[in-house]
Enzyme design. Structure first.
Site, PDB file in Angstrom:
ATOM      1  N   GLU A 259       0.840  -1.198   0.000  1.00 37.59           N
ATOM      2  CA  GLU A 259       0.000   0.000   0.000  1.00 37.59           C
ATOM      3  C   GLU A 259       0.873   1.245   0.000  1.00 37.59           C
ATOM      4  O   GLU A 259       1.924   1.253   0.636  1.00 37.59           O
ATOM      5  CB  GLU A 259      -0.921   0.006   1.231  1.00 37.59           C
ATOM      6  CG  GLU A 259      -1.957  -1.101   1.233  1.00 37.59           C
ATOM      7  CD  GLU A 259      -2.908  -1.022   2.423  1.00 37.59           C
ATOM      8  OE1 GLU A 259      -2.760  -0.084   3.236  1.00 37.59           O
ATOM      9  OE2 GLU A 259      -3.797  -1.875   2.546  1.00 37.59           O
ATOM     10  N   HIS A 277      -8.230   1.028   1.845  1.00 37.64           N
ATOM     11  CA  HIS A 277      -7.928   1.000   3.278  1.00 37.64           C
ATOM     12  C   HIS A 277      -8.727   2.067   4.022  1.00 37.64           C
ATOM     13  O   HIS A 277      -8.179   3.000   4.617  1.00 37.64           O
ATOM     14  CB  HIS A 277      -6.433   1.193   3.511  1.00 37.64           C
ATOM     15  CG  HIS A 277      -5.971   0.611   4.820  1.00 37.64           C
ATOM     16  ND1 HIS A 277      -4.729   0.087   5.010  1.00 37.64           N
ATOM     17  CD2 HIS A 277      -6.615   0.466   6.021  1.00 37.64           C
ATOM     18  CE1 HIS A 277      -4.604  -0.357   6.246  1.00 37.64           C
ATOM     19  NE2 HIS A 277      -5.737  -0.134   6.881  1.00 37.64           N
TER      20      HIS A 277
END
Length: 529
Positions: A259, A277
């Protein structure tokens, strides 16, 4: 007046709380050139995810006492470096648990009823109801992998939909799960029986890749899989293949192995709902996080004990003679859980020696922090470690004794397991440098440093075992740092304790155990700070 530097957006309520008795300054923490000089004369800095507080930033902050992360994760804070400099690190571990649980439910409903795809189709000018036939949750079985705080919240919400709840979590007592209306099962049974599976675990070496190709081949056909916990717990490529092949009916994914990311095999699949997220991305979670870290900063700068401090060496008001024992107690707790291989019904933390002249309750908390650190999804702190024990029905007792026959001070973590067996680990600090040493395990005398990677084998004492274990580890390219063998008597039961450069994979551990006829074999990874 103490100075607090706010490096990223913080809730207005948090700013208001800090404004009472502190000078509050602001800086763009993502701008490194602005951040470093701004740190020079501040007492605390509050960040979220975009500001890196690393060794360089800490070196620039000569007055810094507290780093506060207005959220759960601490990937952008160098906790060991902060601990070395005596800087307390705090976060807001409970701020997002409701938001995270609700997102998992939202993803499940979105996949089950195909909401995002239907939305996109209608906005594109199509009215094709038959393409978006979904499934009901009522009457189905939900499998929850990890029954920690978020897992419990999810279980409560899914029960309201009329679902039957099963869970896999080796660190919670069946009686405790039953009180919540949840039946504990092994992972294989959960995979085979669940219509929807939602994962709520921390990311550790043991949980990384927990749901991979082999596990996905054993799931109930048409299952929906949700991961709003940590990236890497589910193999993304394997999940994509399982969706394409029809074995998995759909998936909802909020977290990814790398990420930020804008590329994943999951993104091209219409049966998969993905989000960037968003687990903590609610106004309420941000408000809670802002207030939590503001309170912690105020408490820390006043010299109080901070419940949400994550680096124990820098935490709170603790006697100087007690402070060096905190990391040791935490490591003994981790070692206890690793050797026990499951949940203890009761735990005793015994402290012996001169140290008991002081208040040593904090050593019990440090030991509990270690006991639960690798088995629950939330970060364990002094304040929530007892709550985690109570929530799992684990009785915890602190015993103190001035007399210590062999060591100036000795800490022992001892526990009774559900099958009636007991496990105990002891350790001490030796010499002027206060070197940590494991002194005993289950009554066997040991002389071992609590290094990052340890392995233990119990077997019948006989020649050739040390060489055989060394050869098998060598074959696996795992170097032995130190080894210790203790036995009850010649030809009796023996315990081999090893400190290693690398973790022992499960298949290697099993192979060694089989070849030497070990009654138990455990690999334990010590990670504190």
């Amino acid at each position: 007046m103490p100075v607090v530097l706010v490096a990223e957006e913080l809730s207005p309520a948090g700013i208001e709380l800090l404004s009472e008795g502190f000078e509050v300054r602001h800086v763009n923490g993502a701008d490194r050139a602005a951040l470093l000089p701004a740190l020079a004369d501040v007492d605390a800095v509050i960040v979220r995810s975009a500001t890196r507080i690393d060794a360089e930033a800490l070196a620039a902050a000569g007055r810094l006492k507290v780093v506060a992360r207005a959220g759960v994760g601490l990937d952008n804070v160098d906790v060991p470096a902060a601990t070395t400099r005596g800087v307390m690190v705090v976060n807001a571990p409970q701020s997002n648990i409701i938001s995270a649980a609700e997102l998992a439910i939202a993803l499940l409903l979105s996949v089950a009823r195909r909401v995002p795809a239907a939305d996109a189709s209608l906005k594109a000018g199509e009215w094709k109801r038959s393409r978006f036939t979904g499934v009901e949750l009522s009457g189905k079985t939900a499998g929850i992998v990890g029954l920690g705080r978020i897992g419990v919240l999810v279980a409560q919400r899914l029960a309201a939909f009329g679902m039957t709840i099963v869970a896999y979590d080796p660190y919670i007592a069946p009686a405790r799960a039953a009180q919540m209306g949840v039946r504990l099962v092994e992972l294989d049974e959960l995979l085979a029986s669940s219509d929807a599976i939602t994962i709520h675990l921390p990311r550790t070496p043991e949980t990384l890749g927990l749901i991979g190709k082999d596990e996905l081949a054993r799931v109930k056909p048409g299952v929906i899989i949700i991961n709003a916990a940590r990236g890497g717990l589910v193999d993304e490529a394997a999940l994509a293949d399982a969706v394409r092949g029809g074995r998995v009916g759909g998936a909802g994914v909020d977290v990814f192995e790398t990420e930020p990311t804008t590329s994943s095999p999951l993104f091209e699949l219409p049966g998969v709902v993905v989000t960037p997220h968003l687990g903590a991305s609610t106004a309420e979670a941000q408000e809670k996080a802002g207030l939590a870290v503001a309170r912690s900063v105020r408490l820390a700068l006043s010299g109080g004990f901070v419940p949400d401090a994550v680096n124990v060496q820098a935490g709170g008001v603790v006697a100087e003679d007690v402070r060096p024992g905190l990391p040791l107690a935490e490591k003994l707790g981790q070692l206890f859980t690793g050797i026990a291989g499951g949940l203890a019904a009761a735990i005793t933390v015994e402290v012996r020696g001169e140290i008991v002249e002081h208040d040593v309750n904090v050593l019990k908390l440090a030991a509990l922090k270690g006991v639960f650190s690798e088995v629950v999804e939330e970060r364990v702190t002094y304040v929530n470690a007892p709550l985690l024990a109570a929530g799992r029905g684990v009785a915890v007792v602190l015993e103190t004794q001035v007399d210590s026959a062999d060591y100036r001070n000795l800490i022992t973590v001892r526990g009774a397991l559900g099958d009636g067996s007991t496990v105990s680990v002891s350790g001490t600090l030796t010499g002027p440098r206060q070197i940590e040493k494991i002194t005993a395990i289950d009554g066997f005398e040991v002389d071992l440093r609590p290094e990052a990677h340890l392995a233990f084998f119990r077997y019948s004492d006989r020649p050739g075992i040390v060489g055989a274990v060394g050869a098998l580890l060598g074959k696996a390219r795992i170097n032995i740092v130190s080894a210790n063998v203790s036995r009850t008597a010649a030809g009796g039961e023996a315990l081999m304790s090893l400190s290693l450069d690398d973790a022992v994979p499960g298949d290697v551990l099993a192979e060694i155990a089989a070849i030497i006829g070990a009654s138990t074999a455990r690999a334990v990874n010590i990670t504190t700070g």
